[in-house]
Design a protein around this motif. Structure first.
Motif, PDB file in Angstrom:
ATOM      1  N   GLY A  14     -25.320  21.697 -20.762  1.00  0.00           N
ATOM      2  CA  GLY A  14     -26.554  22.470 -20.812  1.00  0.00           C
ATOM      3  C   GLY A  14     -27.701  21.897 -20.008  1.00  0.00           C
ATOM      4  N   LEU A  15     -28.907  21.961 -20.589  1.00  0.00           N
ATOM      5  CA  LEU A  15     -30.100  21.511 -19.893  1.00  0.00           C
ATOM      6  C   LEU A  15     -30.042  20.023 -19.565  1.00  0.00           C
ATOM      7  N   GLY A  16     -29.486  19.228 -20.473  1.00  0.00           N
ATOM      8  CA  GLY A  16     -29.396  17.796 -20.227  1.00  0.00           C
ATOM      9  C   GLY A  16     -28.575  17.485 -18.988  1.00  0.00           C
ATOM     10  N   LYS A  17     -27.416  18.109 -18.886  1.00  0.00           N
ATOM     11  CA  LYS A  17     -26.562  17.925 -17.711  1.00  0.00           C
ATOM     12  C   LYS A  17     -27.256  18.454 -16.465  1.00  0.00           C
ATOM     13  N   GLY A  18     -27.849  19.629 -16.564  1.00  0.00           N
ATOM     14  CA  GLY A  18     -28.516  20.231 -15.413  1.00  0.00           C
ATOM     15  C   GLY A  18     -29.659  19.384 -14.891  1.00  0.00           C
ATOM     16  N   MET A  19     -30.451  18.809 -15.801  1.00  0.00           N
ATOM     17  CA  MET A  19     -31.548  17.939 -15.385  1.00  0.00           C
ATOM     18  C   MET A  19     -31.015  16.669 -14.738  1.00  0.00           C
ATOM     19  N   ALA A  20     -29.936  16.118 -15.296  1.00  0.00           N
ATOM     20  CA  ALA A  20     -29.345  14.901 -14.729  1.00  0.00           C
ATOM     21  C   ALA A  20     -28.924  15.131 -13.282  1.00  0.00           C
ATOM     22  N   ILE A  21     -28.335  16.273 -13.008  1.00  0.00           N
ATOM     23  CA  ILE A  21     -27.897  16.601 -11.643  1.00  0.00           C
ATOM     24  C   ILE A  21     -29.094  16.666 -10.701  1.00  0.00           C
ATOM     25  N   GLU A  22     -30.176  17.306 -11.147  1.00  0.00           N
ATOM     26  CA  GLU A  22     -31.365  17.417 -10.299  1.00  0.00           C
ATOM     27  C   GLU A  22     -31.985  16.050 -10.034  1.00  0.00           C
ATOM     28  N   PHE A  23     -32.033  15.199 -11.045  1.00  0.00           N
ATOM     29  CA  PHE A  23     -32.606  13.862 -10.847  1.00  0.00           C
ATOM     30  C   PHE A  23     -31.704  12.993  -9.967  1.00  0.00           C
ATOM     31  N   ALA A  24     -30.392  13.186 -10.059  1.00  0.00           N
ATOM     32  CA  ALA A  24     -29.478  12.435  -9.196  1.00  0.00           C
ATOM     33  C   ALA A  24     -29.723  12.785  -7.732  1.00  0.00           C
ATOM     34  N   ALA A  42     -17.146  12.449 -17.151  1.00  0.00           N
ATOM     35  CA  ALA A  42     -16.993  13.388 -16.033  1.00  0.00           C
ATOM     36  C   ALA A  42     -18.319  13.590 -15.309  1.00  0.00           C
ATOM     37  N   LEU A  43     -19.404  13.678 -16.082  1.00  0.00           N
ATOM     38  CA  LEU A  43     -20.722  13.863 -15.478  1.00  0.00           C
ATOM     39  C   LEU A  43     -21.117  12.640 -14.652  1.00  0.00           C
TER      40      LEU A  43
END
Length: 249
Positions: A14-24, A42-43
């Motif tokens: 969800g949002l947690g994964k999505g935010m992590a991708i943007e910050f990466a 996996a993330l």
């Protein structure tokens, strides 16, 4: 100011994964925790593929284990040397109309979304106060503006409480190097609502997370995202009669 070391709870989806991708993509180091370690593993690989120059640490965490919350936050701070930003994202949306036999589900949402958010804020603020620096981010909801019926009754109440608590923390550290941001997401497509077909103004996960991260980076005090229509919705909802709210929830 660049917040290089960022901790996100509820990061496995969800949002947690999505935010992590943007910050990466932005080159930030990440400390990610959630209950599902397989998803976190996996993330982590996905994030390091996006940007091999960042550091990614992962740990299992059930935010309802409040002692563990403090242990994990301190461990991440040790891993990275410091925590520049903590995003209190973990939450849930179980529930039903009060008095219909679903107290356990309503209680679980109340504890997870507020008491456990309190534990996360406490743990983060301990680190920030010791550093005399940091950025606390809480993920609330547009539902915090007014009460809601049926499955949303307790959820909306917990988000209103989280928004209020966040503002209290913001007042407490006003004019210090510690900043507090409250994000109120509107309808963003995640695995929680993927089976719900008719949702007004819903946006995909990437669009929603980009909007969230943009406002987090600005370190605004409080915001509603995406801005259309939710920045307007909050004003309408505050004066709307109960009969209209009943149709909206």
């Amino acid at each position: 100011m660049i917040r290089q070391n960022i901790l996100i709870t509820g990061a496995s989806s969800g949002l947690g994964k999505g935010m992590a991708i943007e910050f990466a993509k932005m080159g930030r180091n990440l400390a990610l925790c959630a209950r599902r370690m397989d998803n976190l593993e996996a993330l982590k690989q996905e994030l390091l593929t996006i940007n091999p120059d960042i550091k990614v640490f992962i740990r299992s965490l059930d935010v309802n284990d409040h002692d563990q919350v403090f242990e994990v936050v301190k461990a991440f701070a040790a891993d990275l040397g410091s925590l520049d930003r903590v995003i209190v994202n973990a939450g849930m949306g179980k529930g039903a109309s009060l008095g219909t036999g679903y107290f356990k589900a309503n209680k679980q949402t109340a504890v997870t979304n507020f008491v456990s958010a309190l534990a996360q804020c406490e743990a983060a603020m301990e680190i920030f106060r010791s550093q005399n620096a940091g950025h606390l981010v809480t993920i609330s909801s547009v539902s915090a503006v007014r009460g809601a019926r049926r499955a949303m009754t307790v959820y909306a109440a917990t988000k209103a409480a989280l928004t209020s608590m966040s503002e209290g923390i913001r007042i407490d550290v006003l004019n210090t190097p510690i900043k507090v941001t409250t994000i109120h997401p509107g309808f963003i497509r995640t695995e929680i609502n993927e089976k719900v077909k008719t949702v007004p103004f819903i946006v995909d996960l990437e669009t929603g997370c980009k909007a969230i991260v943009k406002d987090i980076e600005k370190e605004v005090a409080s915001c509603f995202v995406p801005k259309w229509p939710w920045a307007l919705f909050r004003y309408i909802a505050r004066i709307a009669p109960l009969s209209l709210l009943a149709k909206m929830s």
